[in-house]
Design a protein around this motif. Sequence first.
Motif, mmCIF file in Angstrom:
data_model
loop_
_atom_site.group_PDB
_atom_site.id
_atom_site.type_symbol
_atom_site.label_atom_id
_atom_site.label_comp_id
_atom_site.label_asym_id
_atom_site.label_seq_id
_atom_site.Cartn_x
_atom_site.Cartn_y
_atom_site.Cartn_z
ATOM 1 N N ASP A 86 0.996 -1.149 0.087
ATOM 2 C CA ASP A 86 0.103 0.088 0.275
ATOM 3 C C ASP A 86 1.179 1.772 -0.571
ATOM 4 O OD1 ASP A 86 -2.940 -1.781 -0.201
ATOM 5 O OD2 ASP A 86 -1.662 -2.025 1.489
ATOM 6 N N LEU A 87 1.987 1.291 0.535
ATOM 7 C CA LEU A 87 2.519 2.565 0.279
ATOM 8 C C LEU A 87 2.995 2.613 -0.671
ATOM 9 C CD1 LEU A 87 4.025 4.705 2.235
ATOM 10 C CD2 LEU A 87 6.222 3.063 2.807
ATOM 11 N N ILE A 88 4.049 1.332 -1.068
ATOM 12 C CA ILE A 88 4.637 1.405 -2.244
ATOM 13 C C ILE A 88 3.240 2.260 -3.445
ATOM 14 C CG2 ILE A 88 6.427 -0.019 -4.318
ATOM 15 C CD1 ILE A 88 6.509 -1.252 -2.092
ATOM 16 N N ALA A 89 2.283 1.222 -3.741
ATOM 17 C CA ALA A 89 0.833 2.003 -4.411
ATOM 18 C C ALA A 89 1.180 3.601 -4.586
ATOM 19 C CB ALA A 89 -0.277 0.915 -4.404
ATOM 20 N N ALA A 90 1.090 3.728 -2.944
ATOM 21 C CA ALA A 90 0.816 5.253 -2.806
ATOM 22 C C ALA A 90 2.375 6.010 -3.294
ATOM 23 C CB ALA A 90 0.960 5.518 -1.147
ATOM 24 N N GLY A 91 3.177 5.849 -2.902
ATOM 25 C CA GLY A 91 4.663 6.593 -3.265
ATOM 26 C C GLY A 91 3.978 6.722 -5.520
ATOM 27 N N ARG A 92 3.826 5.994 -5.981
ATOM 28 C CA ARG A 92 3.865 5.958 -7.142
ATOM 29 C C ARG A 92 2.630 6.683 -7.437
ATOM 30 N NH1 ARG A 92 4.202 -1.189 -7.643
ATOM 31 N NH2 ARG A 92 6.630 -0.714 -8.063
ATOM 32 N N ARG A 93 1.706 7.185 -6.711
ATOM 33 C CA ARG A 93 0.547 7.897 -7.468
ATOM 34 C C ARG A 93 0.974 9.636 -6.512
ATOM 35 N NH1 ARG A 93 -2.884 3.449 -4.983
ATOM 36 N NH2 ARG A 93 -2.542 4.535 -2.931
ATOM 37 N N ALA A 94 2.046 9.289 -6.165
ATOM 38 C CA ALA A 94 2.412 10.712 -5.492
ATOM 39 C C ALA A 94 2.820 11.931 -5.930
ATOM 40 C CB ALA A 94 2.551 10.708 -4.153
ATOM 41 N N ASP A 95 3.007 13.378 -5.932
ATOM 42 C CA ASP A 95 4.040 14.145 -5.955
ATOM 43 C C ASP A 95 4.913 14.428 -5.982
ATOM 44 O OD1 ASP A 95 2.310 14.797 -9.106
ATOM 45 O OD2 ASP A 95 1.063 15.179 -8.112
ATOM 46 N N VAL A 96 5.657 14.383 -4.080
ATOM 47 C CA VAL A 96 5.778 14.678 -3.236
ATOM 48 C C VAL A 96 5.742 13.365 -1.993
ATOM 49 C CG1 VAL A 96 7.070 16.031 -1.614
ATOM 50 C CG2 VAL A 96 6.734 16.744 -3.922
ATOM 51 N N ALA A 97 6.960 12.685 -1.221
ATOM 52 C CA ALA A 97 6.172 11.651 0.064
ATOM 53 C C ALA A 97 7.293 13.413 0.711
ATOM 54 C CB ALA A 97 6.970 10.878 -0.063
ATOM 55 N N LEU A 98 6.475 13.339 2.084
ATOM 56 C CA LEU A 98 7.603 13.902 3.409
ATOM 57 C C LEU A 98 6.899 12.844 4.123
ATOM 58 C CD1 LEU A 98 5.604 17.373 2.870
ATOM 59 C CD2 LEU A 98 7.750 16.759 2.424
ATOM 60 N N ASP A 99 7.635 12.685 5.163
ATOM 61 C CA ASP A 99 8.501 11.281 6.340
ATOM 62 C C ASP A 99 7.983 12.245 7.392
ATOM 63 O OD1 ASP A 99 8.885 8.408 6.894
ATOM 64 O OD2 ASP A 99 10.448 9.880 7.602
ATOM 65 N N LYS A 158 12.390 5.162 -4.803
ATOM 66 C CA LYS A 158 12.271 5.069 -6.288
ATOM 67 C C LYS A 158 11.425 6.247 -7.656
ATOM 68 C CE LYS A 158 14.595 0.586 -5.594
ATOM 69 N NZ LYS A 158 14.743 -0.551 -5.981
ATOM 70 N N ASP A 159 10.565 6.074 -6.846
ATOM 71 C CA ASP A 159 9.396 6.943 -7.298
ATOM 72 C C ASP A 159 8.507 8.486 -7.128
ATOM 73 O OD1 ASP A 159 8.135 4.495 -8.449
ATOM 74 O OD2 ASP A 159 8.011 3.448 -6.890
ATOM 75 N N VAL A 160 8.951 9.145 -6.206
ATOM 76 C CA VAL A 160 8.925 10.232 -5.816
ATOM 77 C C VAL A 160 10.286 11.175 -5.248
ATOM 78 C CG1 VAL A 160 7.510 9.448 -3.811
ATOM 79 C CG2 VAL A 160 6.834 11.544 -4.842
ATOM 80 N N ASP A 161 10.391 11.747 -5.080
ATOM 81 C CA ASP A 161 11.599 13.004 -4.523
ATOM 82 C C ASP A 161 10.649 12.764 -3.521
ATOM 83 O OD1 ASP A 161 13.162 13.188 -6.274
ATOM 84 O OD2 ASP A 161 11.825 14.838 -7.221
ATOM 85 N N GLY A 162 11.617 13.288 -2.000
ATOM 86 C CA GLY A 162 10.733 13.291 -0.713
ATOM 87 C C GLY A 162 11.980 13.997 0.403
ATOM 88 N N LEU A 163 11.225 14.340 1.433
ATOM 89 C CA LEU A 163 12.348 14.829 1.897
ATOM 90 C C LEU A 163 11.963 14.320 3.437
ATOM 91 C CD1 LEU A 163 14.239 17.299 2.889
ATOM 92 C CD2 LEU A 163 11.809 18.638 4.345
ATOM 93 N N ALA A 164 12.865 13.349 4.581
ATOM 94 C CA ALA A 164 12.320 13.460 6.411
ATOM 95 C C ALA A 164 12.501 14.154 6.967
ATOM 96 C CB ALA A 164 13.623 11.541 5.933
ATOM 97 N N GLY A 165 12.830 13.483 8.144
ATOM 98 C CA GLY A 165 12.900 14.342 9.144
ATOM 99 C C GLY A 165 11.893 15.359 9.335
ATOM 100 N N LEU A 166 10.853 15.599 9.370
ATOM 101 C CA LEU A 166 9.833 16.331 9.638
ATOM 102 C C LEU A 166 8.793 16.018 11.342
ATOM 103 C CD1 LEU A 166 8.177 16.894 6.221
ATOM 104 C CD2 LEU A 166 9.924 18.618 7.263
ATOM 105 N N GLY A 167 9.522 15.312 11.642
ATOM 106 C CA GLY A 167 8.741 15.147 12.608
ATOM 107 C C GLY A 167 10.071 16.205 13.959
#
Length: 430
Positions: free
Chosen positions: A183-196, A385-394
């Motif tokens: 489910d996470l991987i599928a969501a990544g393929r739909r997304a324009d940006v990922a934020l962790d 691999k599917d979407v650019d993102g940023l981690a460490g927003l907690g």
Amino acid sequence: MKPFAALLLAATSLPALAAPSPAERRAVAAVDADQPRAIALLERLVNQNSGTMNVAGVETVGRMLRAELEPLGFTVVWKPLPQTKRAGHLIATRMGAKGTKRLLLIGHLDTVFEADSPFQSYRRTGDTAEGPGVGDDKGGMVVMLSALRAMKIAGTIDDATFEIVLTGDEERTGDPVDIARADLIAAGRRADVALDFEGLVRQDGRDMGSIARRSSNSWQLTTTGTTGHSSLIFDAAHGDGAINEMARILAAFRTQLPEKNLTFNTGLLVGGATAAFDADAVRGTATGKPNIIPAVATARGDFRTLSDEQTARVRARMIAIVAAHAPGTDAKILFDEGYPPMAPTAGNRAILAKLNMVNRDLGLAEMPELDPLKRGAGDIAFVAKDVDGLAGLGPYSVGDHAPGETVDLPSIAVQAKRAALLMARLGRGG
């Protein structure tokens, strides 16, 4: 990567805004007003045990998050995963205005502290709070919710389309991984940006930007030899024995594997006349005597890399080292599928540049890139691999994964302000 990365790269050359817009100022004020509620929610979440293997506890935290998200207009679904022997995931979606970018927000419901852990309760002391998962990742989910509530009040929540995936097994991923993370991987393929929304890292007092996370790959090595009286070791019939073969291999790992961005570790080792791990491979037993050549040794460890190419290269080198058997011995190494790497990319750097525009507009210091050696693996890597993102927003916390885990409470508000402004701007494509 998605074309959106190119837009972000182009935007990095734009001048920073002189100040937040009126809507952004409303969001900032809303975050400040929200802090008593946010911290009260954090206390409730922390006091509900949700160790990964406590299925009922993870489900309860999922229901608590559902109660926070549905009033914000999210459609919330619980995805049970009994086939992986884990609780499941919470998935929430909310459509924004037409043409808005789709943001994937990532966090996790579980902690490393199981129901039998002595570390179970929340305790606040001034501007810090201690408790299981108070930073990782219940504090992260509180930051996410505070930012979304502020966007709702400010009228900017419709500036983005959201999909939230809160996994129930980040700390101990279910097996098989392809089902546990489908489910996470599928969501990544739909997304324009990922934020962790895992924790912020500080270095020398500075908040750092996380554009990369290394992989986590585990291995198990078993060596065997011909047993007999110790006086016969190293002769043609008996050879070197299982423990000496294990020592040869581990020493070769130490001298032949090192390279940039790689770490490797042996975490558990047993050997003797008999040796075995328990079903969870976290405890071991062995028998033997000084005058008996050991028949078997077994070890478990991990290695962490920054790219798939590095993972493949290191695995091949380990396999070659293992295959060069000492006389009279045999050895086999098995690898477990773990967390992939989140490699640093130009798109990830562009998102950090956008965050630093937010920092300038909020009067906060610029966040430099964090060395990926300074943090561990995480769920965002499954979509990297599917979407650019940023981690460490907690939030910022110390002592994660150990009794005494402590969060810096003011960092919740700071991170929520950053997230609220960043998400609205990214959603608009700006």
